[in-house]
Design an enzyme around this catalytic site. Structure first.
Site, PDB file in Angstrom:
ATOM      1  N   ARG A 109     -16.178 -33.940 -42.599  1.00 17.42           N
ATOM      2  CA  ARG A 109     -15.627 -35.221 -44.492  1.00 17.42           C
ATOM      3  C   ARG A 109     -15.114 -34.470 -44.891  1.00 17.42           C
ATOM      4  NH1 ARG A 109     -19.186 -36.345 -41.346  1.00 17.42           N
ATOM      5  NH2 ARG A 109     -20.334 -34.271 -41.238  1.00 17.42           N
ATOM      6  N   THR A 110     -15.144 -32.903 -45.163  1.00 15.28           N
ATOM      7  CA  THR A 110     -15.084 -32.423 -46.793  1.00 15.28           C
ATOM      8  C   THR A 110     -13.272 -32.452 -46.573  1.00 15.28           C
ATOM      9  OG1 THR A 110     -16.783 -31.561 -47.263  1.00 15.28           O
ATOM     10  CG2 THR A 110     -14.219 -30.687 -48.030  1.00 15.28           C
ATOM     11  N   LYS A 120      -2.711 -12.544 -37.030  1.00 16.77           N
ATOM     12  CA  LYS A 120      -2.420 -11.910 -37.667  1.00 16.77           C
ATOM     13  C   LYS A 120      -2.516 -10.516 -38.343  1.00 16.77           C
ATOM     14  CE  LYS A 120       1.897 -14.230 -35.983  1.00 16.77           C
ATOM     15  NZ  LYS A 120       3.132 -14.933 -37.216  1.00 16.77           N
ATOM     16  N   ARG A 142     -11.471 -24.236 -48.041  1.00 17.09           N
ATOM     17  CA  ARG A 142     -13.157 -23.682 -46.971  1.00 17.09           C
ATOM     18  C   ARG A 142     -12.688 -22.855 -46.315  1.00 17.09           C
ATOM     19  NH1 ARG A 142     -17.109 -27.621 -44.138  1.00 17.09           N
ATOM     20  NH2 ARG A 142     -17.500 -28.253 -46.595  1.00 17.09           N
ATOM     21  N   HIS A 191     -20.534 -25.415 -53.419  1.00 17.70           N
ATOM     22  CA  HIS A 191     -19.674 -26.680 -52.454  1.00 17.70           C
ATOM     23  C   HIS A 191     -19.509 -27.466 -53.720  1.00 17.70           C
ATOM     24  CE1 HIS A 191     -18.216 -29.478 -50.002  1.00 17.70           C
ATOM     25  NE2 HIS A 191     -19.269 -29.461 -49.454  1.00 17.70           N
TER      26      HIS A 191
END
Ligand code: NCD
Length: 392
Positions: free
Chosen positions: A61-62, A90, A111, A139
């Site tokens: 969703r986000t 890496k 995120r 959030h």
């Protein structure tokens, strides 16, 4: 203060007037993308801006709502949804990834599984950064989406009784939502088994804001007297002990029978994804608003992106969906100062954060930035009382 050029790391960094500004513009955006009927739709004009979505942790969703928001604004999107395909694999540092992305995009959405990662990103970025979830910490755009949904359903954000139910310990959405509701003068009822109750520091903050809260483990008893029930999933990925998760995972299941105890006007919200805490039998109930809530993430993020980019003036937007360049000198309005007082932070030589979920545990170059609150030294990145000072 204007939002143009700023980053959004915590909802606490926004003044109530700024939250209102975002929600007002989100209403305009919702109308423009057809929320109030296709006849109100206004086509977006091309927007010469690029957004980078850097998702170091799974999301549906986000990420999709951020990308949809930017595309609906007429802009472009680049990014990754899986760190395995980026140079992090890496051994690239977060700071370097961000410096590079800031050269490619006008705004960055991040995120990350570690608390404080979005703050680090903002520190190393030359363009605005939006926190799309940093570990169990915060959030903020989910909170804005939640507020947008509650305001549309109930016509207000004040004077409500909001039940927060489920995993209040690890669920980052409720850590931001509880103080936000308190700031608007609503009451919070924390419904959770003891081991998953709301962290003391969040409750202390609610109290500091003059907010009222209750704690209970009994969902059935609390249901009769709520305006909003905000269900959350038990956050499996944040448990250190899988057996503890198994023991607690089905603490609450909202069923149609339970829902029959709730008032007619109550709305049921959930940040989603749900596991089994809301039975699918509840979905047809008119009080179930969680899918509408998820849809509201798009206009809310459209509003936020526009304001941070400085491409949309909310006034100019009234009744018309147009873009305007932000004035070069932002006007400072005293009413728009952040509601949280600026804290005194300092680099404490010899100190280190012991929280394994903090971004400082993996990004060794970060200085030991701390601040004091209620006599405790806290890490400025994860905001936990987890700082250890060397005796030498
Ligand atoms: C929430 C999150 O990621 O914190 N989901 C979301 O952003 N809509 C809730 C969750 O994962 O339980």
């Amino acid at each position: 203060m204007s939002l143009a050029g700023r980053s959004l790391i915590s909802v606490r960094d926004l003044a109530i007037a700024e939250v209102d500004q975002i929600l007002d513009l989100a209403d305009e955006m919702a109308r423009a993308i057809g929320f109030d009927g296709p006849e109100h739709r206004i086509p977006a004009r091309p927007l010469d801006r690029v957004m980078a979505t850097l998702f170091f942790e799974p999301s549906t969703r986000t990420r999709l709502s951020f990308e949809s928001a930017m595309l609906r604004l007429g802009g472009q999107v680049i990014g990754f949804a899986d760190p395995a395909v980026s140079s992090v694999q890496k051994g690239e540092s977060l700071a370097d990834t961000i410096r590079m992305a800031a050269g490619y995009a006008d705004i960055i959405v991040i995120r990350h599984p570690k608390a404080g990662a979005a703050r680090v990103a903002a520190e190393y970025s030359s363009v605005p950064v939006i926190n799309a979830g940093d570990g169990p910490h915060e959030h903020p755009t989910q909170t804005l989406t939640d507020l947008f949904c509650i305001r549309r359903n109930h016509g207000t954000l004040g004077g409500l009784r909001v039940g927060l139910c489920g995993d209040l310990k690890y669920g980052r959405t409720v850590h931001s939502l509880a103080p936000a509701m308190a700031r608007y003068g609503s009451e919070v009822v924390c419904i959770a088994p003891e081991p998953l109750q709301m962290p003391a520091e969040v409750l202390e903050e609610v109290a500091r804001l003059g907010g009222r809260f209750e704690q209970t483990a009994d969902l059935a008893a609390a249901l009769g007297n709520l305006d909003v029930l905000y269900m959350t999933r038990v956050q499996r990925e944040r448990f250190d002990d899988p057996a503890e998760y198994e023991r607690l995972k089905s603490s609450y299941v909202l069923t149609p029978e339970l829902l029959s105890l709730a008032p007619e006007h109550m709305s049921v919200l959930h940040p989603l994804p749900r596991v089994d805490e809301i039975a699918v039998g509840c979905d047809a109930d008119p009080r179930a608003k969680y899918f509408l809530q998820a849809a509201g993430g798009v206009p809310t993020r459209m509003a936020l992106i526009s304001l941070l980019l400085g491409t949309e003036s909310p006034r100019a937007c009234k009744g018309a969906f147009r873009f305007e360049e932000a004035p070069k000198e932002a006007k400072v309005s005293p009413a728009c100062e952040p509601d949280r007082p600026r804290r005194e932070e300092r680099i404490t030589e010899g100190a280190r954060c012991t929280n394994p979920k903090c971004i400082t545990s993996t990004e060794a170059y970060l200085p030991p930035v701390t601040y004091e609150e209620s006599g405790h030294l806290r890490c400025a990145y994860c905001e936990e009382r987890s700082v250890q000072q060397s005796l030498f």
